[in-house]
Design a protein around this motif. Structure first.
Motif, PDB file in Angstrom:
ATOM      1  N   LEU A 150      30.479  39.324  47.821  1.00 48.22           N
ATOM      2  CA  LEU A 150      31.917  39.406  48.073  1.00 48.22           C
ATOM      3  C   LEU A 150      32.385  38.248  48.947  1.00 48.22           C
ATOM      4  O   LEU A 150      33.506  37.752  48.787  1.00 48.22           O
ATOM      5  CB  LEU A 150      32.255  40.747  48.735  1.00 48.22           C
ATOM      6  CG  LEU A 150      33.746  41.036  48.938  1.00 48.22           C
ATOM      7  CD1 LEU A 150      34.513  40.891  47.635  1.00 48.22           C
ATOM      8  CD2 LEU A 150      33.940  42.436  49.521  1.00 48.22           C
ATOM      9  N   GLU A 153      32.997  35.518  46.584  1.00 46.23           N
ATOM     10  CA  GLU A 153      34.188  35.810  45.781  1.00 46.23           C
ATOM     11  C   GLU A 153      35.469  35.514  46.557  1.00 46.23           C
ATOM     12  O   GLU A 153      36.403  34.911  46.032  1.00 46.23           O
ATOM     13  CB  GLU A 153      34.157  37.280  45.344  1.00 46.23           C
ATOM     14  CG  GLU A 153      35.342  37.690  44.488  1.00 46.23           C
ATOM     15  CD  GLU A 153      35.293  39.156  44.095  1.00 46.23           C
ATOM     16  OE1 GLU A 153      36.367  39.738  43.844  1.00 46.23           O
ATOM     17  OE2 GLU A 153      34.178  39.727  44.062  1.00 46.23           O
ATOM     18  N   GLN A 156      35.928  31.719  47.005  1.00 46.90           N
ATOM     19  CA  GLN A 156      36.314  31.029  45.775  1.00 46.90           C
ATOM     20  C   GLN A 156      37.645  31.516  45.211  1.00 46.90           C
ATOM     21  O   GLN A 156      38.114  31.002  44.199  1.00 46.90           O
ATOM     22  CB  GLN A 156      35.218  31.201  44.723  1.00 46.90           C
ATOM     23  CG  GLN A 156      33.912  30.500  45.081  1.00 46.90           C
ATOM     24  CD  GLN A 156      32.820  30.713  44.052  1.00 46.90           C
ATOM     25  OE1 GLN A 156      32.860  31.671  43.268  1.00 46.90           O
ATOM     26  NE2 GLN A 156      31.837  29.820  44.041  1.00 46.90           N
ATOM     27  N   SER A 157      38.273  32.477  45.881  1.00 47.24           N
ATOM     28  CA  SER A 157      39.556  33.002  45.418  1.00 47.24           C
ATOM     29  C   SER A 157      40.687  32.040  45.767  1.00 47.24           C
ATOM     30  O   SER A 157      40.467  30.975  46.338  1.00 47.24           O
ATOM     31  CB  SER A 157      39.821  34.367  46.060  1.00 47.24           C
ATOM     32  OG  SER A 157      40.160  34.218  47.434  1.00 47.24           O
TER      33      SER A 157
END
Length: 281
Positions: A150, A153, A156-157
């Motif tokens: 996470l 994630e 990289q969001s």
């Protein structure tokens, strides 16, 4: 062992009519940067409040007003946030923790309580893990205790790119957007958070770069009494809270019902009561 209790009433609208009438604003130098802080003052036990990403020290105003009669509340702006300096580098949790240690030593605070939310919660855990003799207690409010997957994630969001877009908005536009998302929050509180959003530098988002400290190892190494608060729609789940409680016999946990990640804003009265009860026991 779960921790739960009643409520403390906060008249939010009246609160903001009187906000900061006697608080002080100042700077300390730590780790080659200036760190700004707001302080309620008085010869009382010190409590330091550490904010999350995209906010600032003043975003703790509700809790500070609930505590200021009994405690000297210090609300620093993390580097890259609020009125603190914006260095090009130094945004990992070890750097943020060192800034807090510098604040404690510069202000000569004796065994303060450390309370942190989100990014500030992880920072507080790092400080408590590495510098237990500096603190008396630590409270972690839905800290950024997330898995490596996470973490990647989130990093990289589009969270940073969205913030970059918002930095081009006016304060009025930011406030209007925040009011739509949080229609029940007082206008003065919306303004504080909107100012903080516009004062958050792009460099500050480097804190999202993996890896985070291993939160299980941190919890196991904390020796001061601790309280973990979590919402039912936040980052830390009930299962994780139970697991962490089992890793450290000195850690209490408590759920804040009907609250998301910003549990201190979603349920301010309940949050303040849990904090005050833990500090007084």
């Amino acid at each position: 062992m779960a921790w739960n209790n009643g409520y403390i009433h906060i008249d939010q609208e009246k609160l903001f009519k009187e906000i900061m009438t006697h608080w002080t604003s100042a700077y300390i130098h730590s780790n080659n940067i200036r760190i700004h802080y707001t302080r309620t003052g008085g010869n009382k036990p010190p409590v330091i409040l550490l904010h999350g990403l995209m906010t600032s020290g003043l975003c703790w105003t509700l809790l500070a007003r609930a505590l200021e009669n009994e405690y000297d509340v210090i609300m620093p702006d993390s580097r890259g946030h609020g009125l603190s300096d914006v260095p090009e580098t130094g945004y990992q949790y070890a750097d943020l923790a060192n800034d807090v240690v510098g604040l404690i030593r510069s202000l000569k605070l004796k065994a303060p309580v450390l309370i942190g939310h989100s990014m500030g919660g992880m920072t507080a855990a790092v400080v408590a893990s590495l510098n237990p003799t500096l603190l008396s207690r630590v409270i972690l409010a839905d800290p950024s205790f997330i898995s490596p997957a996470l973490q990647l994630e989130v990093y990289q969001s589009d969270v940073a790119s969205q913030h970059k877009k918002i930095l081009s908005w006016s304060l009025k536009e930011v406030m209007a957007d925040a009011s739509k998302r949080h229609p029940t929050r007082p206008a003065a509180l919306i303004e504080i958070f909107s100012h903080a959003r516009l004062q958050t530098s792009m460099q500050a988002f480097e804190v999202l770069r993996p890896p985070n400290p291993d939160f299980r190892e941190l919890i196991q190494s904390i020796t001061v009494p601790g309280l973990l608060l979590y919402g039912d729609r936040g980052v830390v789940s009930a299962d994780i809270a139970k697991e962490l409680e089992g890793l450290n016999p000195g850690l209490l946990t408590a759920a804040v019902p009907n609250a998301g990640h910003s549990l201190h804003m979603d349920q301010p009265e309940h949050f303040a009561r849990l904090v005050k009860d833990f500090l007084s026991c």
